[in-house]
Design a protein around this motif. Structure first.
Motif, PDB file in Angstrom:
ATOM      1  N   MET A  23       0.818  -1.213   0.000  1.00 45.62           N
ATOM      2  CA  MET A  23       0.000   0.000   0.000  1.00 45.62           C
ATOM      3  C   MET A  23       0.851   1.262   0.000  1.00 45.62           C
ATOM      4  SD  MET A  23      -2.941  -0.938   2.827  1.00 45.62           S
ATOM      5  CE  MET A  23      -1.772  -1.094   4.195  1.00 45.62           C
ATOM      6  N   LEU A  24       2.172   1.101   0.040  1.00 49.34           N
ATOM      7  CA  LEU A  24       3.045   2.256   0.238  1.00 49.34           C
ATOM      8  C   LEU A  24       2.854   3.345  -0.818  1.00 49.34           C
ATOM      9  CD1 LEU A  24       5.123   3.149   2.336  1.00 49.34           C
ATOM     10  CD2 LEU A  24       6.921   2.268   0.836  1.00 49.34           C
ATOM     11  N   PRO A  25       2.732   3.013  -2.110  1.00 48.51           N
ATOM     12  CA  PRO A  25       2.505   4.090  -3.093  1.00 48.51           C
ATOM     13  C   PRO A  25       1.252   4.906  -2.781  1.00 48.51           C
ATOM     14  CG  PRO A  25       3.138   2.072  -4.210  1.00 48.51           C
ATOM     15  CD  PRO A  25       2.900   1.702  -2.780  1.00 48.51           C
ATOM     16  N   LEU A  26       0.205   4.238  -2.305  1.00 46.81           N
ATOM     17  CA  LEU A  26      -1.027   4.955  -1.947  1.00 46.81           C
ATOM     18  C   LEU A  26      -0.812   5.774  -0.683  1.00 46.81           C
ATOM     19  CD1 LEU A  26      -4.609   3.688  -2.126  1.00 46.81           C
ATOM     20  CD2 LEU A  26      -3.797   4.513   0.074  1.00 46.81           C
ATOM     21  N   LEU A  27      -0.144   5.203   0.304  1.00 46.69           N
ATOM     22  CA  LEU A  27       0.079   5.904   1.568  1.00 46.69           C
ATOM     23  C   LEU A  27       0.948   7.139   1.380  1.00 46.69           C
ATOM     24  CD1 LEU A  27       0.755   2.810   3.860  1.00 46.69           C
ATOM     25  CD2 LEU A  27      -1.345   4.155   3.748  1.00 46.69           C
ATOM     26  N   GLU A  28       1.894   7.059   0.465  1.00 44.89           N
ATOM     27  CA  GLU A  28       2.781   8.184   0.207  1.00 44.89           C
ATOM     28  C   GLU A  28       2.190   9.190  -0.784  1.00 44.89           C
ATOM     29  OE1 GLU A  28       7.188   6.304   1.045  1.00 44.89           O
ATOM     30  OE2 GLU A  28       6.432   6.306  -1.016  1.00 44.89           O
ATOM     31  N   GLY A  29       1.035   8.889  -1.353  1.00 44.21           N
ATOM     32  CA  GLY A  29       0.400   9.808  -2.279  1.00 44.21           C
ATOM     33  C   GLY A  29       0.860   9.665  -3.705  1.00 44.21           C
ATOM     34  N   ARG A  30       1.703   8.681  -4.003  1.00 47.92           N
ATOM     35  CA  ARG A  30       2.155   8.465  -5.377  1.00 47.92           C
ATOM     36  C   ARG A  30       1.059   7.830  -6.215  1.00 47.92           C
ATOM     37  NH1 ARG A  30       6.048   4.633  -5.203  1.00 47.92           N
ATOM     38  NH2 ARG A  30       6.156   4.321  -2.941  1.00 47.92           N
ATOM     39  N   GLU A  31       0.094   7.187  -5.566  1.00 47.53           N
ATOM     40  CA  GLU A  31      -1.102   6.663  -6.221  1.00 47.53           C
ATOM     41  C   GLU A  31      -2.304   7.165  -5.442  1.00 47.53           C
ATOM     42  OE1 GLU A  31      -0.968   2.435  -6.427  1.00 47.53           O
ATOM     43  OE2 GLU A  31       0.778   2.378  -7.754  1.00 47.53           O
ATOM     44  N   LEU A  32      -3.389   7.424  -6.155  1.00 39.20           N
ATOM     45  CA  LEU A  32      -4.594   7.905  -5.489  1.00 39.20           C
ATOM     46  C   LEU A  32      -5.559   6.782  -5.156  1.00 39.20           C
ATOM     47  CD1 LEU A  32      -5.378  11.203  -7.412  1.00 39.20           C
ATOM     48  CD2 LEU A  32      -4.040  10.845  -5.352  1.00 39.20           C
ATOM     49  N   ASP A  33      -5.379   5.632  -5.819  1.00 39.33           N
ATOM     50  CA  ASP A  33      -6.307   4.537  -5.631  1.00 39.33           C
ATOM     51  C   ASP A  33      -5.569   3.236  -5.914  1.00 39.33           C
ATOM     52  OD1 ASP A  33      -8.569   3.118  -5.141  1.00 39.33           O
ATOM     53  OD2 ASP A  33      -9.684   3.807  -6.895  1.00 39.33           O
ATOM     54  N   THR A  34      -6.081   2.143  -5.369  1.00 41.93           N
ATOM     55  CA  THR A  34      -5.499   0.851  -5.679  1.00 41.93           C
ATOM     56  C   THR A  34      -5.994   0.385  -7.039  1.00 41.93           C
ATOM     57  OG1 THR A  34      -7.298  -0.095  -4.385  1.00 41.93           O
ATOM     58  CG2 THR A  34      -5.163   0.088  -3.311  1.00 41.93           C
ATOM     59  N   GLY A  35      -5.180  -0.350  -7.752  1.00 41.65           N
ATOM     60  CA  GLY A  35      -5.545  -0.824  -9.081  1.00 41.65           C
ATOM     61  C   GLY A  35      -6.506  -1.992  -9.029  1.00 41.65           C
ATOM     62  N   PRO A  36      -7.061  -2.370 -10.180  1.00 42.14           N
ATOM     63  CA  PRO A  36      -8.056  -3.443 -10.225  1.00 42.14           C
ATOM     64  C   PRO A  36      -7.511  -4.790  -9.780  1.00 42.14           C
ATOM     65  CG  PRO A  36      -7.390  -2.788 -12.451  1.00 42.14           C
ATOM     66  CD  PRO A  36      -6.842  -1.771 -11.509  1.00 42.14           C
ATOM     67  N   ASP A  37      -6.208  -5.045  -9.980  1.00 36.96           N
ATOM     68  CA  ASP A  37      -5.654  -6.329  -9.566  1.00 36.96           C
ATOM     69  C   ASP A  37      -5.647  -6.472  -8.054  1.00 36.96           C
ATOM     70  OD1 ASP A  37      -3.784  -4.252  -9.512  1.00 36.96           O
ATOM     71  OD2 ASP A  37      -2.100  -5.645  -9.512  1.00 36.96           O
ATOM     72  N   VAL A  38      -5.434  -5.352  -7.359  1.00 33.07           N
ATOM     73  CA  VAL A  38      -5.417  -5.380  -5.898  1.00 33.07           C
ATOM     74  C   VAL A  38      -6.835  -5.500  -5.350  1.00 33.07           C
ATOM     75  CG1 VAL A  38      -4.706  -4.119  -3.817  1.00 33.07           C
ATOM     76  CG2 VAL A  38      -3.361  -3.947  -5.912  1.00 33.07           C
ATOM     77  N   ARG A  39      -7.781  -5.031  -6.101  1.00 33.98           N
ATOM     78  CA  ARG A  39      -9.158  -4.932  -5.625  1.00 33.98           C
ATOM     79  C   ARG A  39      -9.965  -6.208  -5.870  1.00 33.98           C
ATOM     80  NH1 ARG A  39     -10.782   0.601  -5.038  1.00 33.98           N
ATOM     81  NH2 ARG A  39     -12.873   0.143  -5.780  1.00 33.98           N
ATOM     82  N   GLU A  40      -9.328  -7.300  -6.186  1.00 36.82           N
ATOM     83  CA  GLU A  40     -10.028  -8.570  -6.351  1.00 36.82           C
ATOM     84  C   GLU A  40      -9.563  -9.534  -5.266  1.00 36.82           C
ATOM     85  OE1 GLU A  40      -9.941 -10.181 -10.251  1.00 36.82           O
ATOM     86  OE2 GLU A  40     -10.874  -8.437 -11.165  1.00 36.82           O
ATOM     87  N   VAL A  41     -10.473  -9.893  -4.387  1.00 38.00           N
ATOM     88  CA  VAL A  41     -10.135 -10.741  -3.240  1.00 38.00           C
ATOM     89  C   VAL A  41     -11.275 -11.721  -3.001  1.00 38.00           C
ATOM     90  CG1 VAL A  41      -9.619 -10.811  -0.771  1.00 38.00           C
ATOM     91  CG2 VAL A  41      -8.752  -8.933  -2.160  1.00 38.00           C
ATOM     92  N   GLY A  42     -10.914 -12.988  -2.776  1.00 36.10           N
ATOM     93  CA  GLY A  42     -11.904 -13.996  -2.453  1.00 36.10           C
ATOM     94  C   GLY A  42     -11.946 -14.307  -0.974  1.00 36.10           C
ATOM     95  N   TYR A  43     -13.081 -14.828  -0.525  1.00 38.09           N
ATOM     96  CA  TYR A  43     -13.309 -15.180   0.875  1.00 38.09           C
ATOM     97  C   TYR A  43     -14.012 -16.527   0.966  1.00 38.09           C
ATOM     98  CZ  TYR A  43     -12.422 -10.607   3.117  1.00 38.09           C
ATOM     99  OH  TYR A  43     -11.850  -9.478   3.626  1.00 38.09           O
ATOM    100  N   GLU A  44     -13.654 -17.270   2.010  1.00 31.23           N
ATOM    101  CA  GLU A  44     -14.455 -18.404   2.471  1.00 31.23           C
ATOM    102  C   GLU A  44     -14.103 -18.625   3.924  1.00 31.23           C
ATOM    103  OE1 GLU A  44     -15.641 -22.014   4.043  1.00 31.23           O
ATOM    104  OE2 GLU A  44     -13.524 -21.639   3.669  1.00 31.23           O
TER     105      GLU A  44
END
Length: 546
Positions: A451-472
């Motif tokens: 998450m460091l790029p987002l925390l440091e402000g180098r990215e404003l949002d996480t990309g679609p690859d990070v935003r896919e997570v499964g649960y069980e």
């Protein structure tokens, strides 16, 4: 005024990274146990949390952060960066079924096919400390001292009395403490878990203040996990605060969340469960007992905040605060389950305790918050701990990077996951992630993303690859892709069918969009099936669940 990071590209150019450090940063990882999403001040709570309020102002507030629905599975991901089915906690060890026993990923402890975060940090020159709840293994090869921690004082299992009496939660689960791999036979008479965990950590930081090595401190509180216990003066502080009941509290929390910009102004809460009575329908004596239970819960969170402040003061006194990465969150949602329903519980055992109004929360009491308060704590979420609905898996996350953060005090609504914590810490420490081998054994590559790029402000949002997570977990299933989530839970709390939600508009998971967007529903269900295969998930939806 709160600044939101998801506004314009102009902000991207204005936000700079935190002040560069001359040496690797210290890491203070603070995890609360069963604490609700809206309990602390930055997330709408009325509980006094000045330390965490200040941390939110100096750091970043992440409002769309997800964990697992229960303690040990969540912690297995935290310390591995891996899905819980890969890390060994496909389900809690206490709930292993015959169907799951002996299967890879269902060992019931943090397995050795993952490189644990403290192991990796220690191998790269860090001093490693842990205090508090472990819950990831009990034998010599799986306790924290064997998984990379130099100094430990831990509750080995999942819970128990917060006092020195060592009372068990159920008659089948003993309370066991360990120090550096050796069992602690007795506790100080004035022992209170939150204080003594903090005492130990402060002692080590003070002792090693002249070391040229950075430290990793895992401050794993057992507050506010049941049984609810707190010092009397902290309980008294909240006397009368919750006399209006859980419906009133939930509405107040909801409005505050909207006012703070944590959730959208049109968000609606999941309704009170039909098994939970309206507050005004309860007899007066039951209302008094229930209000006292929430007073104790609030006192536990308040006290924990004060102890976190002690650690921060110690870091400042030894000149290490500005070079410390601080992370705070809760391991899962607030707990709405009754102690009476725990595996192995008996009414005979529960009747041993003194739960009269005047003793609730003190020594020799055994109380919990119950579903009414848990729903209020997870406002506006559906359900609470134990469920893959948002009330079980959304957690308040605060992060402060070393130095001064240019985006300090901001709120970020990017989807983030507990598997991202380990790679973020390694990235901040400039440590390469283990690939396929670590310490002479084969390991699995980390699945989380820094998450460091987002925390440091180098990215404003996480990309679609990070935003896919499964649960069980416990036979309940979910899959996230951007703002979309599919959810499967059995009746009576679910529909026993896949549901589709737009979480940006509907964080309470009230409006199933499956019939409106059938292609999206089928797409995400297919992705869950792929997740199941890739991670060795046993589909327990037909049985063996919670």
């Amino acid at each position: 005024m709160i600044k939101h990071l998801l506004i314009t590209p102009l902000l991207f150019a204005l936000v700079s990274s935190s002040v560069a450090q001359d040496s690797p940063p210290n890491v203070l990882l603070i995890v609360a146990d069963d604490m609700g999403y809206s309990d602390i001040g930055p997330f709408g709570g009325e509980i006094a949390t000045p330390t965490l309020d200040a941390l939110a102002k100096q750091g970043l507030q992440l409002t769309n952060y997800h964990v697992l629905a229960s303690c040990s599975p969540s912690r297995s991901i935290l310390l591995s960066g891996m899905d819980n089915h890969r890390a060994g906690l496909g389900t809690m060890s206490e709930l292993l079924t015959e169907q799951a026993k002996g299967k890879p990923g269902y060992e019931g402890y943090l397995n050795h096919r993952v490189a644990a975060l403290p192991e990796v940090l220690k191998a790269n020159g860090y001093r490693t400390y842990m205090v508090g709840k472990w819950h990831l293994g009990e034998d010599e090869s799986t306790i924290p001292h064997a998984r990379g921690f130099d100094e430990t004082f831990v509750l080995v299992g999942g819970g128990g009395s917060h006092w020195s009496d060592g009372q068990w939660v159920t008659p089948t689960v003993p309370v066991k403490y360990s120090r550096n791999g050796k069992e602690v036979k007795s506790l100080p008479e004035d022992f209170y878990s939150t204080k003594n965990y903090t005492d130990n950590l402060i002692e080590w930081i003070k002792r090693d203040q002249d070391s040229d090595k950075p430290f990793f401190a895992y401050l794993s509180y057992t507050a506010p996990h049941d049984p609810l216990h707190a010092p009397q003066k902290y309980i008294d502080k909240y006397k009368g605060t919750y006399d209006g009941g859980w419906d009133t509290l939930r509405e107040k929390r909801l409005q505050k969340l909207k006012e703070l910009g944590v959730i959208n102004k049109d968000a609606r809460p999941f309704p009170r469960l039909p098994t939970v009575k309206a507050w005004e329908e309860l007899p007066e004596d039951e209302r008094a007992l229930a209000a006292r239970d929430m007073e104790v819960y609030a006192a536990m969170v308040d006290y924990m905040d004060g102890q976190i402040n002690r650690v921060i003061d110690q870091l400042k006194s030894v000149g290490q605060y500005e070079n410390t990465l601080i992370i705070f969150f809760s391991d899962n949602g607030a707990n709405g389950s009754s102690l009476a329903t725990y595996p192995g519980q008996t009414s005979e055992y529960m009747n041993r305790f003194d739960n009269r109004l005047e003793n609730r929360g003190l020594k020799n009491s055994l109380i919990d918050m119950g579903p009414g308060w848990a729903q209020a704590s997870m406002s506006p979420g559906r359900m609470f701990k134990g469920f893959t609905a948002e009330g079980g898996i959304r957690s308040p996350l605060l992060v402060k990077l070393p130095g001064k953060m240019a985006n300090a005090g901001s709120i970020n609504q990017s989807f983030l996951h507990i598997r991202d914590i380990m790679p973020t810490i390694l990235d901040a420490a400039n440590i390469k992630q283990p690939a396929t081998q670590f310490a002479g054994r084969l390991v699995q590559p980390i699945q989380g993303t820094s998450m460091l790029p987002l925390l440091e402000g180098r990215e404003l949002d996480t990309g679609p690859d990070v935003r896919e997570v499964g649960y069980e977990l416990f036979g309940m299933k979910a899959f996230f892709a951007g703002r979309w989530k599919v959810l499967w839970m059995p009746t009576p709390h679910g529909t026993s069918e896949w549901e589709l939600f737009d979480l940006k508009q509907d964080p309470g998971e009230l409006n199933d969009l499956g019939k409106k967007y059938p292609q999206k529903l089928m797409e995400l269900v297919a992705r869950w099936e792929q997740y199941k295969k890739e991670n060795g998930v046993l589909d327990l939806s037909s049985g063996g669940g919670k």
